[in-house]
Design an enzyme around this catalytic site. Sequence first.
Site, PDB file in Angstrom:
ATOM      1  N   LEU A 152     -88.421  39.108  67.625  1.00 26.80           N
ATOM      2  CA  LEU A 152     -88.131  38.377  66.383  1.00 26.80           C
ATOM      3  C   LEU A 152     -87.817  36.932  66.757  1.00 26.80           C
ATOM      4  O   LEU A 152     -87.046  36.693  67.682  1.00 26.80           O
ATOM      5  CB  LEU A 152     -86.898  38.982  65.685  1.00 26.80           C
ATOM      6  CG  LEU A 152     -86.397  38.199  64.473  1.00 26.80           C
ATOM      7  CD1 LEU A 152     -87.168  38.605  63.212  1.00 26.80           C
ATOM      8  CD2 LEU A 152     -84.915  38.434  64.227  1.00 26.80           C
ATOM      9  N   ASP A 169     -76.229  31.663  50.672  1.00 31.74           N
ATOM     10  CA  ASP A 169     -75.275  30.946  49.811  1.00 31.74           C
ATOM     11  C   ASP A 169     -74.259  31.911  49.207  1.00 31.74           C
ATOM     12  O   ASP A 169     -74.543  33.094  49.008  1.00 31.74           O
ATOM     13  CB  ASP A 169     -76.055  30.214  48.705  1.00 31.74           C
ATOM     14  CG  ASP A 169     -75.201  29.147  48.025  1.00 31.74           C
ATOM     15  OD1 ASP A 169     -74.190  28.721  48.615  1.00 31.74           O
ATOM     16  OD2 ASP A 169     -75.549  28.751  46.893  1.00 31.74           O
ATOM     17  N   HIS A 199     -67.175  32.009  55.276  1.00 33.24           N
ATOM     18  CA  HIS A 199     -68.160  31.618  56.291  1.00 33.24           C
ATOM     19  C   HIS A 199     -68.099  32.577  57.486  1.00 33.24           C
ATOM     20  O   HIS A 199     -69.130  32.935  58.057  1.00 33.24           O
ATOM     21  CB  HIS A 199     -67.912  30.183  56.765  1.00 33.24           C
ATOM     22  CG  HIS A 199     -68.049  29.148  55.675  1.00 33.24           C
ATOM     23  ND1 HIS A 199     -69.082  29.168  54.772  1.00 33.24           N
ATOM     24  CD2 HIS A 199     -67.277  28.074  55.345  1.00 33.24           C
ATOM     25  CE1 HIS A 199     -68.947  28.135  53.932  1.00 33.24           C
ATOM     26  NE2 HIS A 199     -67.851  27.470  54.251  1.00 33.24           N
TER      27      HIS A 199
HETATM   28  C1  IPE Z   1     -77.573  25.360  50.561  1.00 33.55           C
HETATM   29  O1  IPE Z   1     -76.366  25.753  49.986  1.00 33.55           O
HETATM   30  C2  IPE Z   1     -77.420  25.121  52.020  1.00 33.55           C
HETATM   31  C3  IPE Z   1     -77.030  26.263  52.837  1.00 33.55           C
HETATM   32  C4  IPE Z   1     -76.881  27.507  52.457  1.00 33.55           C
HETATM   33  C5  IPE Z   1     -76.825  25.960  54.215  1.00 33.55           C
HETATM   34  P1  IPE Z   1     -75.421  24.738  49.188  1.00 33.55           P
HETATM   35  O2  IPE Z   1     -74.309  25.535  48.683  1.00 33.55           O
HETATM   36  O3  IPE Z   1     -75.120  23.564  50.046  1.00 33.55           O
HETATM   37  O4  IPE Z   1     -76.394  24.259  48.013  1.00 33.55           O
HETATM   38  P2  IPE Z   1     -76.093  23.535  46.643  1.00 33.55           P
HETATM   39  O5  IPE Z   1     -75.228  22.361  46.939  1.00 33.55           O
HETATM   40  O6  IPE Z   1     -75.386  24.531  45.758  1.00 33.55           O
HETATM   41  O7  IPE Z   1     -77.438  23.188  46.105  1.00 33.55           O
HETATM   42  C1  IPE Z   2     -73.130  28.764  52.001  1.00 30.07           C
HETATM   43  O1  IPE Z   2     -72.029  29.139  51.246  1.00 30.07           O
HETATM   44  C2  IPE Z   2     -72.730  28.248  53.360  1.00 30.07           C
HETATM   45  C3  IPE Z   2     -72.988  26.818  53.563  1.00 30.07           C
HETATM   46  C4  IPE Z   2     -73.560  26.004  52.731  1.00 30.07           C
HETATM   47  C5  IPE Z   2     -72.581  26.268  54.841  1.00 30.07           C
HETATM   48  P1  IPE Z   2     -71.223  28.076  50.362  1.00 30.07           P
HETATM   49  O2  IPE Z   2     -70.146  27.506  51.184  1.00 30.07           O
HETATM   50  O3  IPE Z   2     -72.162  27.085  49.759  1.00 30.07           O
HETATM   51  O4  IPE Z   2     -70.623  29.010  49.242  1.00 30.07           O
HETATM   52  P2  IPE Z   2     -70.445  28.671  47.703  1.00 30.07           P
HETATM   53  O5  IPE Z   2     -71.788  28.267  47.171  1.00 30.07           O
HETATM   54  O6  IPE Z   2     -69.450  27.572  47.609  1.00 30.07           O
HETATM   55  O7  IPE Z   2     -69.951  29.953  47.111  1.00 30.07           O
HETATM   56 MG    MG Z   3     -73.166  26.999  48.003  1.00 30.82          MG
END
Ligand code: IPE
Ligand code: IPE
Ligand code: MG
Length: 254
Positions: A138, A27, A44
Amino acid sequence: MIKRFFSSTSEVPDSIEVPRHVAIIMDGNGRWAKKRLLPRVAGHAQGVDRVRDVVEACIERGIEYLTLFAFSSENWRRPQDEVSRLMELFVMALEREVTRMHRNGVCLRVVGDLGRFDARLRELIAQGEARTQENNRLTLTVCANYGGRWDILNAVNNWRRDHPGADAEGLAISEEDLASYLSMSYAPEPDLFIRTGGEQRISNFLLWQLAYSELYFTDTLWPDFDAQALDQAISSYRKRERRFGRTSEQLLER
Ligand code: IPE
Ligand code: IPE
Ligand code: MG
């Protein structure tokens, strides 16, 4: 051959220095990009590069299973444009990375409700899995359109489908039955769970399997997560006392 792994609730596993299975919620990509005044998708894209590094760092450390949350069943709620860009990145990552994974002895598995992805993506997933299926250095699992609730419901429904007479026979589903129907039945439960990006929640990740995993949360954003950050998580894990319901004194007696 179906491997059977310990269940944290019915047996007590041996303590191990290096986690055998690490599961990560990657995240913080969006915030990483925002800090740099870049579009979210740039975060990303950086995130994909970190996946490559972390896979290789896990191999070097003797970790056997790495599971990465790439797209949750709730991430469809994001703006359409971001969802499309994420899908494109997923396609590109598979096109570019599978050869390298194969060379490194990585067995790739993608779990989740894949039916919602388009045909090209599903084909690349199937090809990547088929090409790497004999590898055993792995096991890398990518959770895509994955949700822990979906996984449990799917397991129960599939078990019921395979046991049509269960109700009449008074047959109840056991923990072992359910675990064997989960989408990651081929892997032991995670020893170490890591969430980057500062949030302290599970966000519908591996709800069943995290029962006794050690949880580690770091503010480091996923695009900044490197081998050193992984080592910090492992070093925190090694300091934990995994009691699985017992007392500290009982652990000393062993
Ligand atoms: C969780 O991250 C899912 C992934 C990293 C794929 P999110 O950014 O979607 O989670 P929330 O919405 O903050 O809980
Ligand atoms: C995690 O990073 C990737 C996915 C959920 C696909 P985020 O896109 O949730 O990044 P933040 O949380 O907005 O910084
Ligand atoms: Mg996120």
